[in-house]
Design a protein around this motif. Structure first.
Motif, short mmCIF file in Angstrom:
data_model
loop_
_atom_site.label_atom_id
_atom_site.label_comp_id
_atom_site.label_asym_id
_atom_site.label_seq_id
_atom_site.Cartn_x
_atom_site.Cartn_y
_atom_site.Cartn_z
N ALA A 90 4.03 -5.22 -4.82
CA ALA A 90 3.93 -5.48 -3.39
C ALA A 90 3.18 -6.77 -3.08
O ALA A 90 2.25 -7.15 -3.80
CB ALA A 90 3.24 -4.32 -2.70
N ASP A 91 3.58 -7.40 -1.97
CA ASP A 91 2.84 -8.53 -1.41
C ASP A 91 1.73 -7.93 -0.54
O ASP A 91 1.99 -7.09 0.31
CB ASP A 91 3.79 -9.38 -0.56
CG ASP A 91 3.11 -10.57 0.10
OD1 ASP A 91 1.91 -10.82 -0.17
OD2 ASP A 91 3.78 -11.26 0.89
N LEU A 92 0.51 -8.36 -0.75
CA LEU A 92 -0.62 -7.79 -0.03
C LEU A 92 -0.97 -8.53 1.26
O LEU A 92 -1.81 -8.07 2.03
CB LEU A 92 -1.86 -7.78 -0.93
CG LEU A 92 -1.73 -7.03 -2.25
CD1 LEU A 92 -3.07 -7.00 -2.96
CD2 LEU A 92 -1.18 -5.64 -2.05
N THR A 93 -0.32 -9.64 1.53
CA THR A 93 -0.66 -10.47 2.68
C THR A 93 -0.65 -9.66 3.97
O THR A 93 0.36 -9.06 4.34
CB THR A 93 0.33 -11.65 2.80
OG1 THR A 93 0.35 -12.35 1.55
CG2 THR A 93 -0.09 -12.60 3.91
N GLY A 94 -1.81 -9.62 4.63
CA GLY A 94 -1.95 -8.96 5.91
C GLY A 94 -1.97 -7.43 5.86
O GLY A 94 -2.03 -6.79 6.92
N ARG A 95 -1.94 -6.85 4.70
CA ARG A 95 -1.90 -5.39 4.58
C ARG A 95 -3.29 -4.82 4.33
O ARG A 95 -4.17 -5.49 3.78
CB ARG A 95 -0.99 -4.98 3.43
CG ARG A 95 0.44 -5.44 3.66
CD ARG A 95 1.36 -4.89 2.63
NE ARG A 95 1.66 -3.50 2.97
CZ ARG A 95 2.48 -2.75 2.26
NH1 ARG A 95 3.06 -3.24 1.18
NH2 ARG A 95 2.72 -1.51 2.61
N HIS A 96 -3.45 -3.57 4.72
CA HIS A 96 -4.68 -2.83 4.41
C HIS A 96 -4.45 -2.13 3.08
O HIS A 96 -3.50 -1.36 2.93
CB HIS A 96 -5.00 -1.84 5.51
CG HIS A 96 -5.30 -2.51 6.81
ND1 HIS A 96 -6.53 -3.06 7.09
CD2 HIS A 96 -4.50 -2.77 7.88
CE1 HIS A 96 -6.48 -3.61 8.30
NE2 HIS A 96 -5.27 -3.45 8.79
N VAL A 97 -5.32 -2.41 2.12
CA VAL A 97 -5.16 -1.90 0.76
C VAL A 97 -6.29 -0.91 0.47
O VAL A 97 -7.46 -1.20 0.72
CB VAL A 97 -5.19 -3.05 -0.26
CG1 VAL A 97 -5.15 -2.53 -1.69
CG2 VAL A 97 -4.05 -4.02 0.00
N LEU A 98 -5.91 0.23 -0.07
CA LEU A 98 -6.89 1.21 -0.51
C LEU A 98 -6.67 1.44 -2.00
O LEU A 98 -5.64 1.98 -2.42
CB LEU A 98 -6.74 2.53 0.26
CG LEU A 98 -7.75 3.62 -0.10
CD1 LEU A 98 -9.18 3.17 0.22
CD2 LEU A 98 -7.41 4.91 0.64
N ILE A 99 -7.62 0.97 -2.79
CA ILE A 99 -7.57 1.17 -4.24
C ILE A 99 -7.94 2.63 -4.51
O ILE A 99 -8.98 3.10 -4.04
CB ILE A 99 -8.56 0.24 -4.97
CG1 ILE A 99 -8.22 -1.24 -4.72
CG2 ILE A 99 -8.58 0.54 -6.47
CD1 ILE A 99 -9.30 -2.21 -5.18
N VAL A 100 -7.10 3.32 -5.25
CA VAL A 100 -7.35 4.71 -5.60
C VAL A 100 -7.74 4.77 -7.08
O VAL A 100 -6.96 4.37 -7.94
CB VAL A 100 -6.11 5.59 -5.33
CG1 VAL A 100 -6.38 7.03 -5.74
CG2 VAL A 100 -5.72 5.51 -3.85
N GLU A 101 -8.95 5.24 -7.32
CA GLU A 101 -9.49 5.31 -8.68
C GLU A 101 -9.79 6.75 -9.06
O GLU A 101 -10.14 7.56 -8.21
CB GLU A 101 -10.80 4.51 -8.77
CG GLU A 101 -10.62 3.04 -8.96
CD GLU A 101 -10.40 2.66 -10.42
OE1 GLU A 101 -9.92 3.51 -11.22
OE2 GLU A 101 -10.71 1.52 -10.76
N ASP A 102 -9.69 7.02 -10.35
CA ASP A 102 -10.12 8.31 -10.86
C ASP A 102 -11.64 8.35 -10.96
O ASP A 102 -12.28 9.28 -10.51
CB ASP A 102 -9.47 8.61 -12.21
CG ASP A 102 -9.63 7.48 -13.23
OD1 ASP A 102 -10.05 6.37 -12.86
OD2 ASP A 102 -9.30 7.71 -14.41
N ILE A 103 -12.21 7.29 -11.55
CA ILE A 103 -13.65 7.27 -11.79
C ILE A 103 -14.20 5.85 -11.71
O ILE A 103 -13.52 4.90 -12.10
CB ILE A 103 -13.98 7.89 -13.17
CG1 ILE A 103 -15.47 8.13 -13.33
CG2 ILE A 103 -13.40 7.05 -14.29
CD1 ILE A 103 -15.82 9.02 -14.52
#
Length: 182
Positions: A90-103
């Protein structure tokens, strides 16, 4: 399903506790991002379980993408060197990104990842993590959504592995040192 519980010193987080915490996290994320273009970015391989279960609690318009970065070899300690193994589509320009991590362990990998994704023009980049080891932190990383703080032990289950084993456990447990000290 039966497990050889002798491989574990202690179960830290039960399957039921994980489900309840993911419900809470998803409620907060839905409120915070209502009406916004949210992209969940799962960090492979460990976040697969968290990402799948969290994403199922999100509105159907929320999109997902995957990135694989590593600072681990086959051992139990972080190497501190971050490598991209699979990049986002995905192109991230202008988007709200939520990184999902296990730990979140040392924070080194996540700190690097936050800087990398912010540099790609995202409107915002935040973190959701099921587990965090505060005493293992080398780098202070802001985490918007956190499930559980756990002790600085080597844990497996719910996506977390030791030498690619134990990922499929529905709970998180401390791996008994006899397993990896052999």
């Amino acid at each position: 399903m039966q497990y050889d519980m002798t491989d574990f010193s202690k179960v830290l987080v039960s399957e039921n506790d994980i489900g309840r915490k993911l419900d809470e996290m998803a409620d907060a994320i839905r409120r915070d991002y209502e009406g916004q273009d949210l992209l969940l970015v799962g960090v492979l391989k460990g976040a697969v379980m968290v990402m799948a279960d969290l994403a199922r609690r999100m509105p159907p318009q929320v999109q997902m993408d995957w990135m694989a970065v590593s600072s681990y070899g086959s051992g139990t300690k972080s190497s501190g060197v971050v490598r991209i193994l699979k990049d986002l589509d995905a192109d991230l320009t202008g988007r709200h990104v939520l990184i999902v991590e296990d730990i979140i362990d040392s924070g080194v990998t996540l700190s690097w990842l936050l800087g990398n994704l912010r540099a790609r023009g995202a409107a915002s980049v935040e973190v959701a993590a099921l587990l965090r080891k505060p005493k293992a932190a080398v780098v202070d990383v802001p985490v918007k959504y956190i499930g559980f703080d756990i002790p600085n032990d080597f844990v497996v289950g719910y996506g977390l592995d030791y030498a690619e084993n134990y990922r499929t456990l529905p709970f998180v447990a401390i791996l008994d040192p006899k397993v990896y000290e052999g």
